[in-house]
Design a protein around this motif. Structure first.
Motif: not given
Length: 285
Positions: A50-52, A68-72, A234-238
Protein backbone atom coordinates in the motif's frame (compact mmCIF):
# COMPACT_ATOMS: atom_id res chain seq x y z
CA UNK A 1 -6.73 -3.34 -24.38
CA UNK A 2 -4.56 -0.96 -22.34
CA UNK A 3 -2.60 1.06 -24.88
CA UNK A 4 -5.38 3.57 -25.57
CA UNK A 5 -6.48 3.80 -21.95
CA UNK A 6 -3.79 5.56 -19.88
CA UNK A 7 -5.46 4.96 -16.52
CA UNK A 8 -5.77 1.25 -17.25
CA UNK A 9 -2.13 1.10 -18.35
CA UNK A 10 -1.19 2.84 -15.10
CA UNK A 11 -3.28 0.36 -13.10
CA UNK A 12 -1.29 -2.48 -14.67
CA UNK A 13 1.94 -0.79 -13.65
CA UNK A 14 0.62 -0.48 -10.10
CA UNK A 15 -0.26 -4.18 -10.23
CA UNK A 16 3.23 -5.06 -11.48
CA UNK A 17 4.75 -3.21 -8.51
CA UNK A 18 2.40 -4.99 -6.10
CA UNK A 19 3.20 -8.38 -7.65
CA UNK A 20 6.94 -7.86 -7.21
CA UNK A 21 6.62 -7.10 -3.50
CA UNK A 22 4.03 -9.77 -2.78
CA UNK A 23 5.86 -12.58 -4.58
CA UNK A 24 9.15 -11.70 -2.91
CA UNK A 25 7.51 -11.91 0.52
CA UNK A 26 5.50 -14.99 -0.42
CA UNK A 27 8.43 -16.96 -1.88
CA UNK A 28 10.64 -16.15 1.12
CA UNK A 29 7.91 -17.35 3.51
CA UNK A 30 7.86 -13.95 5.17
CA UNK A 31 4.77 -14.34 7.35
CA UNK A 32 5.30 -11.40 9.69
CA UNK A 33 1.95 -9.94 10.67
CA UNK A 34 -0.01 -8.22 13.41
CA UNK A 35 -3.66 -8.28 14.40
CA UNK A 36 -5.88 -5.31 13.58
CA UNK A 37 -8.50 -3.99 15.96
CA UNK A 38 -11.10 -6.39 14.53
CA UNK A 39 -8.78 -9.37 15.00
CA UNK A 40 -8.03 -9.84 11.29
CA UNK A 41 -4.38 -10.12 10.21
CA UNK A 42 -2.37 -7.49 8.39
CA UNK A 43 1.00 -8.59 7.03
CA UNK A 44 4.18 -6.65 6.40
CA UNK A 45 3.47 -7.22 2.70
CA UNK A 46 0.05 -5.51 3.00
CA UNK A 47 1.63 -2.38 4.39
CA UNK A 48 4.61 -2.33 2.04
CA UNK A 49 2.41 -2.73 -1.04
CA UNK A 50 0.00 0.00 0.00
CA UNK A 51 2.84 2.42 0.79
CA UNK A 52 4.45 1.68 -2.59
CA UNK A 53 1.26 2.14 -4.60
CA UNK A 54 0.41 5.35 -2.76
CA UNK A 55 3.86 6.74 -3.58
CA UNK A 56 3.47 5.83 -7.27
CA UNK A 57 0.05 7.48 -7.42
CA UNK A 58 1.32 10.58 -5.68
CA UNK A 59 4.21 10.84 -8.14
CA UNK A 60 2.30 10.13 -11.36
CA UNK A 61 -1.27 11.17 -10.49
CA UNK A 62 -0.69 13.89 -7.86
CA UNK A 63 -4.23 15.28 -8.12
CA UNK A 64 -5.84 11.91 -7.37
CA UNK A 65 -6.89 10.75 -3.92
CA UNK A 66 -6.33 7.29 -2.45
CA UNK A 67 -8.43 5.05 -0.22
CA UNK A 68 -6.62 1.98 1.12
CA UNK A 69 -7.68 -0.67 3.58
CA UNK A 70 -4.63 -0.22 5.80
CA UNK A 71 -3.89 3.52 5.64
CA UNK A 72 -7.28 5.11 5.05
CA UNK A 73 -7.96 8.15 2.87
CA UNK A 74 -5.50 10.69 1.52
CA UNK A 75 -5.90 13.48 -1.03
CA UNK A 76 -9.06 15.10 -2.34
CA UNK A 77 -10.64 15.57 -5.73
CA UNK A 78 -13.02 13.97 -8.20
CA UNK A 79 -10.77 10.96 -8.79
CA UNK A 80 -9.78 8.40 -6.18
CA UNK A 81 -7.83 5.13 -6.34
CA UNK A 82 -9.17 2.36 -4.09
CA UNK A 83 -6.63 -0.27 -3.00
CA UNK A 84 -6.71 -3.57 -1.15
CA UNK A 85 -3.02 -4.45 -0.98
CA UNK A 86 -3.64 -8.13 -0.25
CA UNK A 87 -7.17 -9.48 -0.38
CA UNK A 88 -6.92 -12.82 1.37
CA UNK A 89 -4.17 -12.08 3.87
CA UNK A 90 -4.98 -15.25 5.84
CA UNK A 91 -4.37 -17.33 2.69
CA UNK A 92 -1.17 -15.40 1.99
CA UNK A 93 0.14 -16.09 5.50
CA UNK A 94 -0.87 -19.76 5.24
CA UNK A 95 1.22 -20.06 2.03
CA UNK A 96 -1.88 -20.71 -0.07
CA UNK A 97 -1.93 -19.19 -3.57
CA UNK A 98 -5.41 -17.66 -3.67
CA UNK A 99 -4.81 -14.05 -2.66
CA UNK A 100 -4.71 -10.91 -4.73
CA UNK A 101 -4.23 -7.17 -4.97
CA UNK A 102 -7.36 -5.17 -5.86
CA UNK A 103 -7.01 -1.80 -7.60
CA UNK A 104 -9.90 0.46 -8.66
CA UNK A 105 -10.39 4.02 -9.85
CA UNK A 106 -13.41 6.13 -8.95
CA UNK A 107 -14.46 9.28 -10.75
CA UNK A 108 -17.09 11.44 -9.08
CA UNK A 109 -18.01 8.50 -6.85
CA UNK A 110 -18.45 5.98 -9.68
CA UNK A 111 -15.99 3.14 -10.19
CA UNK A 112 -14.71 3.37 -13.76
CA UNK A 113 -11.85 0.87 -13.70
CA UNK A 114 -11.00 -2.30 -11.80
CA UNK A 115 -8.08 -4.71 -11.78
CA UNK A 116 -7.39 -7.85 -9.76
CA UNK A 117 -3.92 -9.37 -9.87
CA UNK A 118 -3.17 -12.81 -8.41
CA UNK A 119 0.54 -13.37 -9.08
CA UNK A 120 0.82 -16.69 -7.25
CA UNK A 121 -1.89 -18.00 -9.57
CA UNK A 122 -0.29 -16.29 -12.58
CA UNK A 123 -3.64 -14.63 -13.30
CA UNK A 124 -4.98 -11.12 -13.73
CA UNK A 125 -8.46 -9.74 -14.47
CA UNK A 126 -9.39 -6.18 -15.45
CA UNK A 127 -11.98 -3.91 -17.01
CA UNK A 128 -12.64 -0.25 -17.67
CA UNK A 129 -15.97 1.21 -18.72
CA UNK A 130 -16.55 0.50 -22.38
CA UNK A 131 -13.53 -1.78 -22.85
CA UNK A 132 -15.03 -5.14 -21.92
CA UNK A 133 -13.59 -7.44 -19.25
CA UNK A 134 -10.38 -9.39 -19.75
CA UNK A 135 -8.26 -12.02 -18.09
CA UNK A 136 -4.61 -12.84 -18.53
CA UNK A 137 -2.94 -16.16 -17.70
CA UNK A 138 0.78 -16.87 -17.75
CA UNK A 139 1.97 -20.48 -17.93
CA UNK A 140 5.17 -21.99 -16.56
CA UNK A 141 6.97 -21.21 -19.83
CA UNK A 142 6.12 -17.51 -19.38
CA UNK A 143 3.70 -17.62 -22.30
CA UNK A 144 0.85 -15.16 -21.75
CA UNK A 145 -2.70 -15.57 -22.99
CA UNK A 146 -5.25 -12.74 -22.84
CA UNK A 147 -8.92 -13.59 -23.28
CA UNK A 148 -12.24 -11.75 -22.91
CA UNK A 149 -14.42 -12.56 -19.92
CA UNK A 150 -18.10 -13.18 -20.63
CA UNK A 151 -20.49 -14.33 -17.94
CA UNK A 152 -22.57 -17.44 -18.43
CA UNK A 153 -24.69 -19.31 -15.95
CA UNK A 154 -27.98 -20.88 -14.95
CA UNK A 155 -31.24 -19.34 -16.06
CA UNK A 156 -33.36 -20.76 -13.23
CA UNK A 157 -33.00 -20.48 -9.46
CA UNK A 158 -33.42 -24.23 -9.04
CA UNK A 159 -30.18 -24.77 -10.99
CA UNK A 160 -28.24 -21.86 -9.53
CA UNK A 161 -25.08 -22.18 -7.44
CA UNK A 162 -24.43 -19.26 -5.08
CA UNK A 163 -21.32 -18.33 -3.13
CA UNK A 164 -21.80 -16.66 0.25
CA UNK A 165 -19.19 -15.16 2.57
CA UNK A 166 -18.41 -14.88 5.46
CA UNK A 167 -19.66 -18.07 7.16
CA UNK A 168 -22.71 -18.15 9.45
CA UNK A 169 -20.85 -17.71 12.74
CA UNK A 170 -19.51 -14.33 11.59
CA UNK A 171 -22.83 -12.90 10.37
CA UNK A 172 -25.26 -10.59 12.12
CA UNK A 173 -28.80 -11.97 12.54
CA UNK A 174 -30.08 -9.82 9.65
CA UNK A 175 -27.30 -10.91 7.29
CA UNK A 176 -27.72 -14.54 8.34
CA UNK A 177 -31.39 -14.25 7.39
CA UNK A 178 -30.40 -12.95 3.92
CA UNK A 179 -27.97 -15.84 3.46
CA UNK A 180 -30.58 -18.37 4.59
CA UNK A 181 -33.18 -17.04 2.13
CA UNK A 182 -30.76 -17.29 -0.79
CA UNK A 183 -29.59 -20.76 0.26
CA UNK A 184 -33.17 -22.02 0.41
CA UNK A 185 -33.93 -20.83 -3.13
CA UNK A 186 -31.00 -22.31 -5.06
CA UNK A 187 -29.56 -25.70 -5.94
CA UNK A 188 -26.38 -25.37 -3.92
CA UNK A 189 -24.29 -22.89 -1.96
CA UNK A 190 -20.54 -22.56 -1.68
CA UNK A 191 -19.50 -23.22 1.00
CA UNK A 192 -22.09 -25.89 1.68
CA UNK A 193 -23.06 -25.32 5.31
CA UNK A 194 -26.04 -24.61 7.55
CA UNK A 195 -27.02 -21.05 6.64
CA UNK A 196 -30.05 -21.12 8.93
CA UNK A 197 -28.04 -21.77 12.11
CA UNK A 198 -24.74 -20.11 13.02
CA UNK A 199 -23.94 -22.78 15.65
CA UNK A 200 -24.32 -26.00 13.69
CA UNK A 201 -21.00 -26.13 11.80
CA UNK A 202 -17.95 -27.03 13.88
CA UNK A 203 -15.44 -27.69 11.09
CA UNK A 204 -13.42 -24.90 9.42
CA UNK A 205 -15.28 -23.30 6.51
CA UNK A 206 -13.37 -22.37 3.38
CA UNK A 207 -14.04 -19.40 1.11
CA UNK A 208 -15.90 -20.08 -2.16
CA UNK A 209 -12.75 -19.18 -4.11
CA UNK A 210 -10.55 -21.84 -2.50
CA UNK A 211 -9.10 -24.31 -5.00
CA UNK A 212 -10.81 -22.80 -8.04
CA UNK A 213 -8.01 -20.89 -9.73
CA UNK A 214 -9.51 -17.51 -8.75
CA UNK A 215 -9.01 -15.54 -5.57
CA UNK A 216 -12.34 -13.78 -5.03
CA UNK A 217 -15.87 -15.15 -5.11
CA UNK A 218 -17.04 -12.45 -7.53
CA UNK A 219 -14.53 -13.71 -10.09
CA UNK A 220 -16.23 -17.10 -9.92
CA UNK A 221 -19.34 -15.37 -11.25
CA UNK A 222 -17.30 -13.72 -14.01
CA UNK A 223 -15.84 -17.09 -15.01
CA UNK A 224 -19.14 -19.00 -14.88
CA UNK A 225 -18.35 -21.10 -11.81
CA UNK A 226 -21.02 -19.41 -9.68
CA UNK A 227 -24.33 -17.81 -10.62
CA UNK A 228 -24.08 -15.29 -7.79
CA UNK A 229 -21.74 -14.27 -5.01
CA UNK A 230 -22.97 -12.54 -1.86
CA UNK A 231 -20.38 -10.70 0.22
CA UNK A 232 -21.93 -9.57 3.48
CA UNK A 233 -20.32 -6.70 5.39
CA UNK A 234 -17.43 -5.70 3.10
CA UNK A 235 -15.33 -2.56 2.84
CA UNK A 236 -15.19 -0.50 -0.38
CA UNK A 237 -11.69 -1.89 -1.12
CA UNK A 238 -13.20 -5.43 -1.14
CA UNK A 239 -15.79 -4.49 -3.76
CA UNK A 240 -14.72 -1.61 -6.01
CA UNK A 241 -12.33 -3.42 -8.37
CA UNK A 242 -14.83 -6.23 -8.98
CA UNK A 243 -17.74 -4.04 -10.07
CA UNK A 244 -16.48 -3.02 -13.56
CA UNK A 245 -15.13 -6.52 -14.21
CA UNK A 246 -18.50 -8.11 -13.48
CA UNK A 247 -20.53 -5.48 -15.33
CA UNK A 248 -18.26 -5.30 -18.40
CA UNK A 249 -18.42 -9.12 -18.57
CA UNK A 250 -22.21 -8.88 -18.83
CA UNK A 251 -23.13 -9.47 -15.21
CA UNK A 252 -24.75 -7.28 -12.58
CA UNK A 253 -23.84 -5.81 -9.23
CA UNK A 254 -26.07 -4.48 -6.46
CA UNK A 255 -25.52 -3.14 -2.99
CA UNK A 256 -28.21 -4.48 -0.72
CA UNK A 257 -30.42 -2.06 1.12
CA UNK A 258 -29.52 -2.88 4.74
CA UNK A 259 -25.92 -1.94 5.44
CA UNK A 260 -24.36 -1.57 8.90
CA UNK A 261 -22.47 1.68 8.24
CA UNK A 262 -21.11 3.98 5.57
CA UNK A 263 -17.85 2.00 5.57
CA UNK A 264 -19.30 -1.43 4.88
CA UNK A 265 -21.77 -2.87 2.42
CA UNK A 266 -23.43 -6.11 1.42
CA UNK A 267 -22.52 -6.72 -2.20
CA UNK A 268 -24.29 -9.07 -4.60
CA UNK A 269 -22.66 -10.05 -7.91
CA UNK A 270 -24.87 -12.08 -10.26
CA UNK A 271 -25.25 -13.49 -13.73
CA UNK A 272 -27.71 -11.37 -15.74
CA UNK A 273 -30.44 -13.99 -16.06
CA UNK A 274 -31.27 -14.18 -12.36
CA UNK A 275 -30.25 -10.76 -11.10
CA UNK A 276 -33.67 -9.39 -10.17
CA UNK A 277 -34.76 -12.66 -8.59
CA UNK A 278 -31.65 -12.70 -6.40
CA UNK A 279 -32.27 -9.06 -5.42
CA UNK A 280 -35.89 -9.78 -4.52
CA UNK A 281 -34.93 -12.74 -2.34
CA UNK A 282 -32.10 -10.87 -0.62
CA UNK A 283 -34.36 -7.91 0.12
CA UNK A 284 -37.22 -10.20 1.22
CA UNK A 285 -39.68 -9.16 -1.50
Amino acid sequence: MTGTHPDLAFAHRLADAADTIALQRFSSADTAWRAKSDGSPVSVADEQIEHTLRNLIQRERPDDGVLGEELGTSGRGRRRWVIDAIDGTASFLAREREWSTLIALEEDGTVVLGLVTAPALRRRWWAARGTGAWTQATDSAASTTVQPVTITGASSLSEAVVGIWPPPARLSPSNLAIAARLAAAVRRTSPETHWTDATRSSSPIRKPSTGTGTCHGALLVATGQLDAFLLLGAGPWDIAALVPIIEEAGGAYAELADTPSADTASALFTNPHLHQQFINIANHK
